[in-house]
Scaffold this active site. Structure first.
Site, PDB file in Angstrom:
ATOM      1  N   GLU A  47      18.949  -2.279 -21.905  1.00  0.00           N
ATOM      2  CA  GLU A  47      19.690  -2.963 -20.847  1.00  0.00           C
ATOM      3  C   GLU A  47      20.216  -1.973 -19.818  1.00  0.00           C
ATOM      4  O   GLU A  47      20.568  -0.831 -20.152  1.00  0.00           O
ATOM      5  CB  GLU A  47      20.871  -3.779 -21.397  1.00  0.00           C
ATOM      6  N   THR A  48      20.266  -2.441 -18.593  1.00  0.00           N
ATOM      7  CA  THR A  48      20.887  -1.737 -17.472  1.00  0.00           C
ATOM      8  C   THR A  48      21.830  -2.724 -16.800  1.00  0.00           C
ATOM      9  O   THR A  48      21.479  -3.891 -16.615  1.00  0.00           O
ATOM     10  CB  THR A  48      19.825  -1.248 -16.468  1.00  0.00           C
TER      11      THR A  48
END
Length: 280
Positions: A47-48
């Site tokens: 995830e970002t």
């Protein structure tokens, strides 16, 4: 092109490189949807996140969460890592608790004993797992259906399906065939046996997301939130316990679960490993 403050935070471990990393871009309001998605693919992390000004007056900030493939309404370790980065960058909450706005709604967070914790969001889907789906999952995990003690939907956004096995050894021995699990988010849990495993944790957890850039997630806040709602609600776990995750990947994640009233808090430590600037 303009610079954005950037941090990479390791979540659910007080020791750098032993938890689950998340890339966090702060003050990202001027980035387009395409830029966010492109950067998330480029980082190739599970995830970002992008921290934005809140739209809800009750929130301290707004968070958007991207995998390498799509945007999520909520995810656990990105919530904790992003809050850690926001506070470290000088963010000041309006009240005693921190309030994050995201596509899943308002998420409350608290600071306690050097850790952050969030309130488990409501489950979007619960109940028994369909027989044909369970058979498919078992084939993909390489186990017999009889090895599954119980199975439940514990979906709070990412689509989690959870299986409970008999013991930690079975969980750690899993070698999934991801080609049979494409499009599924699978969580597997089993209790620790104190006489064999010690008392540092009470459950072992693994999370499989076939089709993502990293098919096994090292330490997963959203899954542990859903598991806690199931296990505590069904009397399969005490109101306060610690889950171990990432062992099979050489990590040492620890997720603290605590039920207080109607709320289930999911927490752990976080440490910043990289600080710098992103130019887009």
């Amino acid at each position: 092109m303009r610079p954005f403050e950037f941090k990479q935070v390791d979540v659910f471990s007080s020791v750098a490189l032993k938890g689950n990393p998340v890339a966090v871009v702060l003050n990202a309001d001027s980035l387009s949807d395409t830029q966010m998605a492109d950067f998330a693919r480029w980082t190739n992390l599970s995830e970002t996140t992008f921290v934005l000004k809140p739209q809800n007056p009750d929130a301290d900030y707004r968070l958007r969460i991207f995998t390498t493939l799509n945007e999520l309404p909520f995810a656990g370790h990105p919530t904790l890592g992003s809050c850690h980065a926001w506070l470290e960058a000088g963010g000041v909450p309006r009240g005693q608790e921190i309030v994050q706005e995201c596509a899943a709604g308002l998420i409350r967070l608290r600071r306690q004993a050097g850790q952050l914790a969030f309130t488990a969001p409501p489950l979007l889907r619960t109940g028994a797992v369909e027989g044909d789906l369970l058979q498919r999952i078992c084939r993909g995990l390489g186990i017999e259906a009889q090895a599954v003690v119980q199975a439940r939907w514990v979906d709070n956004g990412p689509g989690w399906v959870a299986l409970m096995l008999r013991d930690r050894e079975q969980v750690l021995a899993l070698e999934p065939d991801y080609s049979q699990l494409l499009g599924l988010s699978i969580g597997v849990v089993a209790p620790w046996q104190p006489e064999l495993d010690g008392d540092e944790a009470q459950f072992e957890v693994r999370a499989f997301c076939a089709g993502e850039g990293m098919p096994e997630d090292p330490v997963t806040g959203s899954l542990n939130a859903g598991l806690a709602q199931w296990l505590i609600g069904a009397g399969l776990a005490p109101a306060h316990y610690v889950a171990s995750q990432g062992t099979a990947m050489g990590r040492a994640g620890r997720v603290s679960i605590e039920q207080i009233g109607e709320d289930i808090w999911v927490g752990g430590p976080a440490v910043t490993c990289i600080s710098g600037q992103l130019t887009l």
